[in-house]
Design a protein around this motif. Structure first.
Motif, short mmCIF file in Angstrom:
data_model
loop_
_atom_site.label_atom_id
_atom_site.label_comp_id
_atom_site.label_asym_id
_atom_site.label_seq_id
_atom_site.Cartn_x
_atom_site.Cartn_y
_atom_site.Cartn_z
N CYS A 169 0.85 -1.19 0.00
CA CYS A 169 0.00 0.00 0.00
C CYS A 169 0.88 1.24 0.00
N CYS A 173 -1.88 6.11 5.33
CA CYS A 173 -2.78 6.68 6.33
C CYS A 173 -2.00 6.68 7.65
N TYR A 175 -2.48 6.23 10.74
CA TYR A 175 -2.68 5.24 11.82
C TYR A 175 -2.19 3.85 11.42
N CYS A 176 -1.85 3.64 10.14
CA CYS A 176 -1.79 2.28 9.61
C CYS A 176 -0.37 1.76 9.41
N GLN A 213 -4.96 -4.34 -0.71
CA GLN A 213 -5.15 -3.37 0.38
C GLN A 213 -6.01 -2.20 -0.10
N THR A 214 -5.76 -1.76 -1.33
CA THR A 214 -6.61 -0.75 -1.97
C THR A 214 -6.89 -1.31 -3.37
FE1 SF4 Z 1 -4.67 3.36 4.54
FE2 SF4 Z 1 -5.71 0.92 3.99
FE3 SF4 Z 1 -3.28 1.55 3.07
FE4 SF4 Z 1 -3.67 1.15 5.72
S1 SF4 Z 1 -3.85 -0.39 4.09
S2 SF4 Z 1 -2.48 2.83 4.75
S3 SF4 Z 1 -5.78 1.97 5.96
S4 SF4 Z 1 -5.24 2.59 2.52
#
Ligand code: SF4
Ligand code: 5AD
Length: 483
Positions: A169, A173, A175-176, A213-214
């Motif tokens: 990914c 984001c 938090y991720c 993931q996306t």
């Molecule tokens: Fe964002 Fe999903 Fe990628 Fe995590 S996996 S950074 S939540 S888009």
């Protein structure tokens, strides 16, 4: 001599698929699955790092093996998956009797590393490069997709399968942890994806869920031609035997019209879209670096509704993100009320070392507040889910039958006599829009797509009866006649 493998899997669909692949790979080399941990020669934990709780559970499970390993030093204990990539040597420090640490981008090396451990060469580790540990091409190469052989016996049902179309990914984001553990976004070659879909179809698979993931950001360029998810859906629709196509997880900003139109126009595409919003507050979304505003999300959502009015849309939300005020939370609550998702997965923010969020923001919302917001949002979503299910009352749903329901399995485990020919049991299956349906029927229906009449509903389950006329030709004795 046959060696026995026990594999414990937690986390997302990627992990489920990774475990399937590792088992298929090790079976090729003489391993068989052990029914329980004590009977195994090799014990693997496929781990998740998305929330701290998942990691704590893994470390506790490892802790319980401390004395076991003392008694059986010849048994090999391995940690694979996102926690292996994130914690690396720390795993050996916290559980010094672990023999193997393998990140999700290095799974192909497991058989060789097991040989090294068995040969007495000591603990082995294979991890991918970090996001700043070299040129991007090297980093990408160190995160390999691992999609060798498909093993239908490792899936919950052989008629349903995940198919990886993308790894990694690049959204970051705040938090991720996923961009760190699974590396840069890379789309798989469409030819490989198609070939794998054909293998799955030959194995009797009817429903494929494409995962990434996306997933809707999927892109692959070769020979000057770029393939996107909508193109893939068109090609995969041509694969004989495959009857349903789903895909998860979507990134709201990449929900393009051509993709929505493909879902609308291709009969095999399920009208089911998981489009995580994460928050209904612009300031929280900005601090999450989600790359869209609530207005943008609403616009995406109304385009989905306009093109696919009947589609089931689901979402994820994080409550208690740093700095989330009551007012911010109220906006999330309002977004859920307004969008009326089929379902939402709600998570309490968990600070993840190694993310921008952990670096920039104090985890300042108390557990009590996170918990209350979690419960409030869940109560609202459950009410909406239940109301939404009501419209299926008296309707017919096309159900892919998955197997005995959980209640039935418990009953059987509790000593009910084994199934005999002609028995009627409680079965469970799924509609194209991913609703769970429970009904009575003959176990021979497992793997079939059949019409079921719905007569009762709960927030996340529809209850029904097999529609009989469909089955008369198949010589089936109906469980219940209805309508
Ligand atoms: Fe964002 Fe999903 Fe990628 Fe995590 S996996 S950074 S939540 S888009
Ligand atoms: N804390 C809580 N939830 C998280 N998720 C991802 N990272 C975190 C975190 N640090 C949630 C997001 C994502 C889902 C898979 O997990 O909602 O969509």
């Amino acid at each position: 001599m046959t060696k026995r493998l026990y594999i414990d899997t937690v986390g997302c669909q990627m992990n489920v698929l990774d475990s399937e692949m590792v088992v298929a790979d090790l079976r090729k080399r003489g391993f068989e699955l052990a029914g329980d941990l004590a009977a195994a020669d090799v014990i693997l934990f496929n781990t998740c790092s998305v929330r701290e709780q998942a990691e704590n559970k893994t470390y506790s499970a490892l802790g319980r093996l401390r004395s076991f390993k003392k008694q059986h030093p010849e048994k090999i204990i391995g940690v694979m998956g996102c926690m292996a990539q994130k914690d690396q040597k720390l795993v050996f420090e916290r559980a010094p009797y672990v023999d193997l640490v393998v990140g999700p981008g290095q799974l192909a090396r497991i058989p060789d590393l097991l040989d090294e451990v068995a040969a007495g060469k000591g603990p082995q580790m294979a991890v991918s490069l970090g996001r700043r540990e070299g040129p991007v091409e090297d980093i990408k190469r160190s995160h390999e997709t691992f999609d060798p052989l498909r093993d239908p016996t490792m899936r919950p049902t052989p008629f349903q399968a995940y198919l990886r179309i993308q790894i990694g990914c690049d959204k970051f984001c705040t938090y991720c942890i996923v961009p760190m553990t699974r590396g840069p976004e890379q789309g798989r070659d469409p030819e490989q994806i198609l070939a794998e879909a054909r293998v799955l179809a030959d194995q009797g698979c009817k429903e494929i869920t494409l995962i990434g993931q996306t997933v809707n950001s999927y892109k692959h360029t070769s020979g000057g031609r770029t393939t996107r998810l909508a193109d893939l859906l068109h090609s995969l629709s041509q694969v004989d035997g495959i009857q349903r196509l789903k895909f998860v997880t979507n990134y709201p900003k990449d929900m393009t019209d051509d993709l929505l139109q493909a879902v609308r126009d291709l009969p095999k595409c399920s009208p089911y879209l998981h489009v995580p919003a994460q928050s209904g507050s612009n300031s929280v979304l900005a601090r999450m670096k989600r790359g869209y505003t609530v207005q943008d999300y609403r616009e995406t959502f109304s385009r989905i509704r306009a093109t696919l009015p009947q589609a089931a849309v689901t979402s994820d939300f994080i409550v208690g993100f740093p700095g989330e005020t009551e007012e911010d939370f109220q906006k999330t609550y309002e977004l859920v009320e307004e969008c009326r998702f089929k379902n939402s997965f709600i998570f309490k923010y968990s600070e993840r070392p190694g993310t921008k969020g952990a670096e920039l923001y104090a985890d300042d919302i108390t557990y009590e507040v996170k918990n209350r917001r979690n419960n409030d949002l869940l109560a609202l979503q459950n009410r909406i889910s239940e109301e939404d299910s009501q419209r299926f009352l008296g309707e017919r749903a096309l159900v892919l039958v998955e197997g005995p329901s959980e209640r039935e399995l418990k009953r059987r485990a509790g000593g009910v006599s084994p199934l005999s020919h002609g028995d009627v049991v409680q079965l469970t299956g799924r509609t194209p829009d991913d609703r769970i349906v429970v009904f009575d029927g003959n176990p021979r229906l497992v793997g079939e797509i059949i019409p079921v009449a719905i007569y009762d509903v709960a927030p996340h389950t529809l209850f029904g009866a097999v529609v009989t006329e469909h089955l008369s030709g198949a010589g089936f004795q109906p469980a219940l006649q209805l309508l």
